[in-house]
Write an enzyme that holds these catalytic residues in place. Sequence first.
Site, PDB file in Angstrom:
ATOM      1  N   SER A  40      -3.043   2.742   5.987  1.00 20.32           N
ATOM      2  CA  SER A  40      -2.296   2.161   5.136  1.00 20.32           C
ATOM      3  C   SER A  40      -2.711   0.613   5.469  1.00 20.32           C
ATOM      4  CB  SER A  40      -0.843   2.221   5.348  1.00 20.32           C
ATOM      5  OG  SER A  40      -0.375   3.376   4.657  1.00 20.32           O
ATOM      6  N   LYS A  43      -3.656  -1.216   2.267  1.00 17.77           N
ATOM      7  CA  LYS A  43      -2.759  -2.122   1.347  1.00 17.77           C
ATOM      8  C   LYS A  43      -2.885  -3.376   1.558  1.00 17.77           C
ATOM      9  CE  LYS A  43       0.499   1.703   0.827  1.00 17.77           C
ATOM     10  NZ  LYS A  43       0.192   2.587   1.959  1.00 17.77           N
ATOM     11  N   SER A 100       5.441   0.468   3.017  1.00 21.45           N
ATOM     12  CA  SER A 100       3.980   1.010   2.862  1.00 21.45           C
ATOM     13  C   SER A 100       3.971   2.047   1.774  1.00 21.45           C
ATOM     14  CB  SER A 100       3.551   1.312   4.131  1.00 21.45           C
ATOM     15  OG  SER A 100       2.025   1.727   4.072  1.00 21.45           O
TER      16      SER A 100
END
Length: 448
Positions: A40, A43, A100
Site C-alpha cells: 500500500s 497509494k 488505505s
Amino acid sequence: MALGSAPAAANPKYSGIVIDAKTGKTLYANDADAPRYPASLTKMMTLYLTFEALERGKIRLDTRIKFSANAAKEPPTKLGVGVGKSITVEQVIYALVTKSANDASTAIAEHLGGSESKFASMMTAKARALGMSKTTFRNAHGLPNSGQVTTARDMAKLGIALREHFPRQYKYFSTRSFKFGGSNMANHNRLLGVVRGVDGIKTGYTRASGFNLVSSVVDRDRSIVAVVMGGRTGASRNAQMKDLISRYLLKASTRGGGNLIARGAMANMEVASAAAPMEAASAAFQLPKVGPVPELRHDGDARIALAYAAPTPAPVVGREALAKSLQAQKMAIPVPTPAPVLVPPMPVETASADAIDPVTTASTAAMSGWMIQIGAMPDQNEALKLLARAQDQGGKALRGAEPFTMAYAKNNEQLYRARFGGFDGQSSAASACKALERKGFACWATAN
C-alpha cells in the site's frame, strides 16, 4: 526484525533508508536499492497524482468520484461503496491515508486515467520524472502483482516529493481518523502522535512485501524521511522505525533549503550513474524469493489470500499447472490487464494452489507470536468484514495490530479464522480481547 546494526541478517526481506530531507544526504541505508514489493505504499503515488490534478484544476475536493464495478469489487481493506455510487475527492484522500482503501484507490485511478491500467502507466511515468528509476506500477492500490516493484530509496524520494511539491495537501497524511458511513476509521500509521516529529506518511503490507512504512519527521530545525520495508510484524516494523528515527534524526543537518526534487539534488541519492545503460541496471534487478506472486487480475479470493495469508512452503509451478489446479477447485484465472512495459521485464512467478490456499485441509499460520481470534466463518470475505468492523470499533486496543484470515477445515467444511496479529505479548493480546468483548465481539488470545 533485528534493531540497529544488522536487520538484513535476521530478515532477508528487510530494506531501509534514512534521508536528510534538507540536504539529500543518505544517513543510513540497508539494501536500499534492492527491489521490493511496495504494497500500500503504492497509494503514495496515487495520492501524488491526485494532488497534482487538484493543483492543476482538473478536479476539486468536492468533485464526485463514481465507483465502477471494477472498483467496487476490490478486496478489503475497502470502503464498501456500491457500484454507481460516488464519494468526493476529499473523502477519497482521507480513505487512502487512513484506511488505505483499495476500492477508493481504483475509483480515483479510473477517474483520472480513464482506466486502471492507463493510470498505472501515468504512475510509472511520474516515478521516472521524480528519479524513481527502479519503480514500476501496475495498479493504484498495491495488491499483489509480480510486476509492481520499488525500492526503499525510491519510496524515500516519493515521500520527499510529496512534502515538497504539495505542502497544502500534505497535511492529510497526519490525519488520525476519518469518519465514513457511521464508522470511525483510524490511521494505520501508529507512530502518529506517539513519536515526536512524525507527521505522516504511509504504511503497507502484503504477504510478499512484509510490513512497510514510510515516515516523515520534522523536529525543530531537522527533518528526515525514513523507510522500513519487509518487517516481520507491524510491531517490529514500528520498533525499527522508532530506532532509526532516534539514531539518525540528530545526525541530520540544521541547514539546507530542501527543495531536493526540484533542484535535482536527489541525484546524490543514486547509487549508479544516470549514464549507465538500462540493461546493466536491470541485470541486478531481481526480486528476493519472498513467496509466489501471480498476475491474477480480479480473482478476489486468490488476491486476498496472497495479500494477507502467511507464507506456505510451496514450489513455484508454471501457469499451466496453476490453471489446472484452480480449475479443479472451480476457480477461474482472469486474464491479466495488459500494461505498457516501461522498464525491462522481470521474471514472473506464479503461485501454486497450496500458496493460494483456497481449499486446504491444514491450518495455515498467518503470523507468529501472540494474536487474537474474533470468529471463524465459511466465507473469507465475511471474515474480512468482521475484522474491519472490529478494527473500526477497537480503537486503541488494536493500535499496531494487523488483521488477517487463516484457512482451516472442520468436519469437511472450509472455514476462515478472523484474527489480529502483531501483539507484543500475552498481556497486550488479552487487553485487546477485553476491549473487543466490551464492544460485543467474541474474542480469545492465543500464541503461535
